[in-house]
Each structure stands twice: as structure tokens, then as C-alpha cells.
Design an enzyme around this catalytic site. Structure first.
Site, short mmCIF file in Angstrom:
data_model
loop_
_atom_site.label_atom_id
_atom_site.label_comp_id
_atom_site.label_asym_id
_atom_site.label_seq_id
_atom_site.Cartn_x
_atom_site.Cartn_y
_atom_site.Cartn_z
N ARG A 150 0.87 -1.17 0.00
CA ARG A 150 0.00 0.00 0.00
C ARG A 150 0.91 1.22 0.00
NH1 ARG A 150 -2.10 -3.55 3.97
NH2 ARG A 150 -4.22 -4.31 3.50
N LYS A 173 -2.04 -2.76 7.87
CA LYS A 173 -3.18 -2.31 8.65
C LYS A 173 -3.29 -3.09 9.95
CE LYS A 173 -6.08 -0.65 4.83
NZ LYS A 173 -7.39 -0.81 4.14
N HIS A 241 -2.71 3.13 -6.17
CA HIS A 241 -3.28 1.92 -5.58
C HIS A 241 -3.58 0.87 -6.64
CE1 HIS A 241 -4.71 -0.09 -2.01
NE2 HIS A 241 -5.83 -0.42 -2.62
N ARG A 244 -1.00 -1.84 -6.87
CA ARG A 244 -1.15 -2.94 -5.92
C ARG A 244 -2.17 -3.95 -6.45
NH1 ARG A 244 -1.34 -4.68 -0.33
NH2 ARG A 244 -3.51 -4.93 0.39
N HIS A 267 -4.11 -9.08 3.72
CA HIS A 267 -5.55 -9.04 3.97
C HIS A 267 -5.89 -9.83 5.22
CE1 HIS A 267 -6.62 -8.16 -0.53
NE2 HIS A 267 -6.34 -7.07 0.15
N TYR A 276 -10.15 -10.73 -6.45
CA TYR A 276 -9.23 -10.77 -7.58
C TYR A 276 -9.50 -11.96 -8.50
CZ TYR A 276 -6.80 -7.00 -5.33
OH TYR A 276 -6.51 -5.78 -4.77
#
Length: 300
Positions: A150, A173, A241, A244, A267, A276
Site C-alpha cells: 500500500r 493495517k 493503488h 497494488r 488481507h 481478484y
């Protein structure tokens, strides 16, 4: 000027003037060829006179062949660009015909192609005001495309992360850590930036520095990519982004399994990664429709 001359000029404009990827050049060239065949036009003056209704008829004919919304939108973009180019060639206002494309479902990421990703990074480096800021932005973009970071993750790297090895520990994150592989082009890009950076790279200081030595902001990277996107004629979805997204999509296309991809992307939920599979399926179907002989009209 013959039809062949027109198409050759259009191809040169796309490949050399706009620096479009080979895949885009092929698609846009094919769209222009279909338009010339359908209308029987053979010079730029006549092409320049085509208006919205004329393009709508061409698009309707293509939709009757089973063209998807995404492919129809790309076809329309190619046709509008072709007419705009023709108008510029005869000295007219190059504004394209006003015509809305089909609505596309929102929600799926819009990756860029490998060629487009590399072209963006190289153009950012080549057009920067200073060599060191160009090298910096190129390194950040390649970290996003080549390692799936990211933008915030790339900009959070510190001098202590150097020298880069074959892998990099990233804090994502929620403070979740993951390890991503680094290919040689990324390591070389970061090393090039470090060599050119006028600010000392200290262990506890940000690796990527702003113009005055502070932390590089996300906005500066986004602006650099926006300039490159416009110069290359890429869609507005070609954001940092999106690089990515491209990392994920291209790995999936190459055979990566979802669990591994989930780990590489950081994730928390596999559901976030599963989107995806839809992107890859959509790309595969679009390629099928473009390449399958039963999807092509006989030339002549």
C-alpha cells in the site's frame, strides 16, 4: 492517403506519441480498422467529420456481436480517440465527439497492465524536475507494483530497512506484519534513489524524503502518477493503488493460490482477496472475446 496510411499514422501516434502499451495499441488499432471497414472511409478529412451518432451506430454493431460493457467502453474510447486524432491531423479542434459509454459495474479493482505499470514508473522518473525526486517516486511506485505494498506502507519504510534483501518485513493495517519478496528491479530502484538522495538516510528517519527533507506525502506520489497517467493516456483508474491491484491480479494469473496472495497483500480476510478471482476471470473473458476466431469479423 490510403486506409493503410491512416492506420500506420494512428499506430505511430499511440505507440510513440502516447506511449501506449502494445496491448492497447493493438486493441485501438483494431477498433479504428473496424470503423474504416464499416464506413468505407479512406482519409482523415472524412474520419474527422464523424459525430456521436456515427460512433453510436458502430458501437451498436459491435454490441450486437456480444461485446461486454467493459470491452464496449474500451472500444468507444478507442473510436473517440481515433476521431480526435483525425481532427488534429486536418487542423481542426481535436475535441472528440460527445458520446457516453456503457455503464460499468463498480466494485472491481482496475489493474494496469505490466507494460503500463513500468511505463508509468519510468515516465515519472524521466520527467521529474530533479533526478533524485524522479528516482524516489519510481522506487515507491515499483514497491507498490512489484511487492504489492500500500502507498502508506511504502512511505512508512525507514532508513533502518536498508540495505534491502530478497525479502522485506512490512507492517500493514492493524499493525499486522507480513514478509514480501523483493525482485531485483525493486532493490535496484531503491538503491538508485538512496544514491541520489541529497538528504542523509538515517536509521530512524523516513526512507523516502520530501523536497525539504521531511516525510514524503502520499499526495506527491499521487500527483506524479497522475501526470504520467495523463501523458500516457491511461484511464483515471490508473492510480498508485491500482499498481497494488495489478500485483495481485498478475500473480493470480500466473498461478498463485488465494491463501498465498492473502498473505502477500496483508488481507485480514480471505474474502478481500477473493475479489481478484473476479478480476482475473473478467480479464480472461475479455481476452477470449478479442482473440477467439468466432468473435472476429472476416476481414475484407
Amino acid at each position: 492517403m490510403s486506409k493503410v496510411d491512416i492506420l500506420e499514422a494512428w499506430q505511430a501516434h499511440l505507440a510513440d506519441g502516447r506511449r501506449r502499451s502494445p496491448h492497447t495499441v493493438r486493441a485501438y488499432l483494431a477498433a479504428a480498422n473496424r470503423l474504416l471497414q464499416a464506413t468505407g472511409l479512406g482519409n482523415f478529412n472524412d474520419v474527422a467529420k464523424l459525430d456521436g451518432p456515427a460512433l453510436r451506430r458502430q458501437l451498436a454493431a459491435r454490441r450486437a456481436e456480444g461485446l461486454s460493457n467493459a470491452s464496449a467502453a474500451r472500444e468507444l474510447s478507442a473510436l473517440k480517440g481515433f476521431v480526435s486524432f483525425a481532427r488534429s491531423q486536418v487542423g481542426e479542434d481535436a475535441t472528440p465527439p460527445r458520446l457516453r459509454g456503457p455503464r460499468l459495474k463498480k466494485g472491481l479493482p482496475r489493474p494496469v497492465t505490466p507494460d503500463e505499470a513500468v511505463n508509468v514508473a519510468d515516465l515519472v522518473a524521466g520527467t521529474a524536475n530533479e533526478a533524485w525526486t524522479g528516482a524516489r517516486d519510481r522506487a515507491v511506485l515499483l514497491l507498490m507494483y512489484g511487492a504489492g505494498l500500500r502507498i502508506a506502507e511504502a512511505l512508512s519504510l525507514k532508513g533502518g530497512d536498508l540495505p534491502l534483501g530478497d525479502t522485506l518485513a512490512v507492517t500493514g493495517k492493524g499493525g499486522k506484519q507480513r514478509v514480501v519478496p523483493l525482485i531485483s528491479i525493486i532493490r535496484a530502484a531503491v538503491a538508485d534513489y538512496v544514491e541520489k538522495c541529497p538528504w542523509p538516510i538515517e536509521r530512524e528517519q523516513p526512507l523516502f524524503r520530501g523536497q525539504k527533507g521531511g516525510t514524503l506525502s502520499q499526495g506527491m506520489v499521487q500527483k506524479a502518477m497522475a501526470r504520467a497517467r495523463i501523458a500516457l493516456g491511461l484511464p483515471s483508474t490508473a492510480t498508485p493503488h491500482a499498481l497494488r491491484h495489478s500485483f495481485a491480479t498478475h500473480l493470480l494469473s500466473a498461478g498463485a493460490d488465494l491463501r498465498s496472495l492473502q498473505e502477500l497483500l496483508g488481507h485480514a480476510s480471505l474474502g478481500s482477496t477473493q475479489i481478484y478471482t473476479k478480476v482475473d476471470a473478467a480479464t480472461l473473458l475479455d481476452t477470449y472475446r478479442s482473440a477467439h476466431p468466432r468473435e472476429k469479423k472476416p476481414s475484407g
